[in-house]
Design a protein around this motif. Structure first.
Motif, short mmCIF file in Angstrom:
data_model
loop_
_atom_site.label_atom_id
_atom_site.label_comp_id
_atom_site.label_asym_id
_atom_site.label_seq_id
_atom_site.Cartn_x
_atom_site.Cartn_y
_atom_site.Cartn_z
N ALA A 1 -5.79 -9.11 14.96
CA ALA A 1 -7.01 -9.52 14.27
C ALA A 1 -6.67 -10.13 12.91
CB ALA A 1 -7.94 -8.32 14.09
N LEU A 2 -7.11 -11.37 12.70
CA LEU A 2 -6.89 -12.07 11.44
C LEU A 2 -8.24 -12.52 10.89
CD1 LEU A 2 -4.79 -13.23 9.43
CD2 LEU A 2 -4.81 -15.32 10.80
N LYS A 3 -8.51 -12.10 9.63
CA LYS A 3 -9.80 -12.43 9.01
C LYS A 3 -9.57 -13.03 7.63
CE LYS A 3 -12.01 -8.40 11.14
NZ LYS A 3 -12.65 -7.11 10.89
N THR A 4 -10.30 -14.11 7.35
CA THR A 4 -10.38 -14.66 5.99
C THR A 4 -11.86 -14.94 5.73
OG1 THR A 4 -10.14 -16.97 6.68
CG2 THR A 4 -8.10 -15.74 6.24
N ASP A 5 -12.16 -15.60 4.60
CA ASP A 5 -13.55 -15.89 4.28
C ASP A 5 -14.23 -16.77 5.33
OD1 ASP A 5 -13.38 -14.41 2.00
OD2 ASP A 5 -12.99 -16.12 0.68
N ASN A 6 -13.46 -17.69 5.94
CA ASN A 6 -14.08 -18.59 6.92
C ASN A 6 -13.36 -18.59 8.28
OD1 ASN A 6 -11.81 -19.81 5.99
ND2 ASN A 6 -12.78 -21.74 5.43
N ASN B 1 -6.34 -9.98 2.37
CA ASN B 1 -7.39 -9.04 2.79
C ASN B 1 -7.25 -8.55 4.24
OD1 ASN B 1 -8.71 -9.14 0.25
ND2 ASN B 1 -9.69 -11.06 0.85
N ASN B 2 -6.08 -8.73 4.83
CA ASN B 2 -5.80 -8.21 6.16
C ASN B 2 -4.77 -7.09 6.04
OD1 ASN B 2 -7.08 -10.18 8.30
ND2 ASN B 2 -6.28 -11.44 6.65
N ILE B 3 -5.06 -5.94 6.64
CA ILE B 3 -4.13 -4.82 6.61
C ILE B 3 -3.10 -4.99 7.73
CG2 ILE B 3 -3.91 -2.32 6.93
CD1 ILE B 3 -5.16 -3.02 4.28
N ILE B 4 -1.83 -4.85 7.38
CA ILE B 4 -0.74 -4.80 8.35
C ILE B 4 -0.05 -3.46 8.13
CG2 ILE B 4 1.35 -5.90 9.21
CD1 ILE B 4 0.30 -8.53 7.99
N LYS B 5 -0.04 -2.61 9.16
CA LYS B 5 0.43 -1.24 8.98
C LYS B 5 1.55 -0.90 9.97
CE LYS B 5 -3.22 0.52 11.99
NZ LYS B 5 -4.42 1.33 12.11
N ALA C 1 5.01 -4.29 13.71
CA ALA C 1 3.90 -3.81 12.89
C ALA C 1 2.63 -3.85 13.73
CB ALA C 1 3.74 -4.67 11.65
N LYS C 2 1.57 -3.23 13.19
CA LYS C 2 0.25 -3.24 13.83
C LYS C 2 -0.76 -3.84 12.87
CE LYS C 2 1.06 0.91 16.58
NZ LYS C 2 0.68 2.31 16.80
N GLY C 3 -1.77 -4.46 13.45
CA GLY C 3 -2.87 -4.96 12.65
C GLY C 3 -3.77 -3.82 12.22
N GLY C 4 -4.48 -4.00 11.12
CA GLY C 4 -5.37 -2.95 10.63
C GLY C 4 -6.46 -2.60 11.60
N ASP C 5 -7.03 -3.61 12.26
CA ASP C 5 -8.11 -3.40 13.23
C ASP C 5 -7.59 -3.37 14.66
OD1 ASP C 5 -10.03 -3.30 11.22
OD2 ASP C 5 -10.30 -5.48 11.25
N LYS D 1 0.81 -1.22 0.00
CA LYS D 1 0.00 0.00 0.00
C LYS D 1 0.84 1.26 0.00
CE LYS D 1 -4.24 -1.74 0.53
NZ LYS D 1 -5.33 -1.47 -0.41
N LYS D 2 1.80 1.35 0.93
CA LYS D 2 2.61 2.56 1.04
C LYS D 2 3.81 2.29 1.94
CE LYS D 2 0.12 4.46 4.99
NZ LYS D 2 -0.60 5.60 5.56
N GLY D 3 4.75 3.26 1.95
CA GLY D 3 5.89 3.17 2.85
C GLY D 3 7.22 3.30 2.14
N ASP D 4 8.28 3.27 2.95
CA ASP D 4 9.64 3.35 2.44
C ASP D 4 10.29 1.98 2.57
OD1 ASP D 4 9.51 6.08 1.90
OD2 ASP D 4 10.05 6.59 3.96
N PHE D 5 10.99 1.58 1.51
CA PHE D 5 11.62 0.27 1.45
C PHE D 5 12.96 0.45 0.75
CE2 PHE D 5 12.45 -3.76 -0.66
CZ PHE D 5 12.11 -4.70 0.31
N ASN D 6 14.02 -0.01 1.37
CA ASN D 6 15.35 0.15 0.82
C ASN D 6 16.04 -1.21 0.81
OD1 ASN D 6 17.79 1.12 -0.03
ND2 ASN D 6 17.98 2.67 1.55
N LEU D 7 16.52 -1.62 -0.36
CA LEU D 7 17.10 -2.94 -0.54
C LEU D 7 18.51 -2.80 -1.09
CD1 LEU D 7 16.70 -6.11 -0.96
CD2 LEU D 7 15.93 -5.51 -3.24
N ARG D 8 19.50 -3.40 -0.40
CA ARG D 8 20.89 -3.43 -0.86
C ARG D 8 21.44 -4.81 -0.55
NH1 ARG D 8 19.13 0.53 -2.54
NH2 ARG D 8 19.84 2.68 -2.47
N ILE D 9 21.62 -5.63 -1.57
CA ILE D 9 22.06 -7.01 -1.35
C ILE D 9 23.18 -7.37 -2.34
CG2 ILE D 9 21.39 -9.44 -1.47
CD1 ILE D 9 18.67 -8.67 -0.44
#
Length: 196
Positions: free
Chosen positions: A157-162, A95-99, A122-126, A61-69
């Motif tokens: 919080a973890l959500k899927t279809d079932n 379908n779960n937001i991790i922010k 990290a934090k869960g979306g909900d 979705k968004k953010g800063d990411f820096n890769l040096r390998i």
């Protein structure tokens, strides 16, 4: 170009609307026991490439990411040197937001380490939090004492279809990435599982 059974690569590429290229440069031998020498640099647009291959299961979705390998060793047993730095990032996974993803992953030849100063969190979306810390070798246990990665979730919080539940867990990964051993505890609360 191909020279004496070695691919010489100098390959910058732009992903979507990026202004800075992701860069792959170095040598890849055709023989599996010959030495690699490959460098990979990129920013958050590199995650867009993973996003494309993952389809609907993963979205950056968004953010800063820096890769040096730097990739050394051989094709049979590659060794990695470098880091991945993640700052104020957000993803959608099944379908779960991790922010608020922050942390740094260090590659030190034959093992991966979560930077002790900048633990991966990290934090869960909900609701809830996720913490990852520790280090683990790629191929076999070594004598450095760095042989465990811990994953802790608190009311995540973890959500899927079932499935819809809050997770409290303290999981650990030991052994190596080649032969991992998963242990720990996983608790589900305030939730439901639909087996239909």
């Amino acid at each position: 170009k191909l020279n004496n059974s070695i691919f010489n690569i100098d390959f910058p590429f732009f992903i979507n609307d990026s202004k800075i290229p992701t860069y792959i440069k170095g040598e890849i031998p055709l023989e599996k026991n010959e030495n690699l020498d490959l460098r990979l640099t990129g920013n958050e647009k590199f995650i867009d490439l993973i996003d494309i291959f993952a389809g609907e299961y993963f979205t950056f979705k968004k953010g800063d990411f820096n890769l040096r390998i730097i990739l050394k060793g051989t094709l049979n047993k590659p060794l990695l040197i470098g880091f991945i730095a993640i700052k104020d990032s957000e993803i959608e996974f099944y379908n779960n937001i991790i922010k608020d993803i922050n942390g740094r992953i260090i590659f030190d030849f034959d093992y991966l380490e979560i930077d002790q100063q900048e633990k991966l969190k990290a934090k869960g979306g909900d609701s809830g939090n996720i913490y990852i810390e520790g280090a683990l070798p790629f191929y076999s246990r070594n004598n450095t004492g760095k042989d465990q990665i811990n994953l802790t979730t608190k009311e995540f919080a973890l959500k899927t279809d079932n499935f819809n539940s809050l997770l409290d867990s303290k999981l650990n990964l030991t052994g190596s990435f080649e032969n991992p051993v998963l242990g720990g505890k996983l608790s589900l609360n305030n939730g439901s599982i639909d087996f239909i």
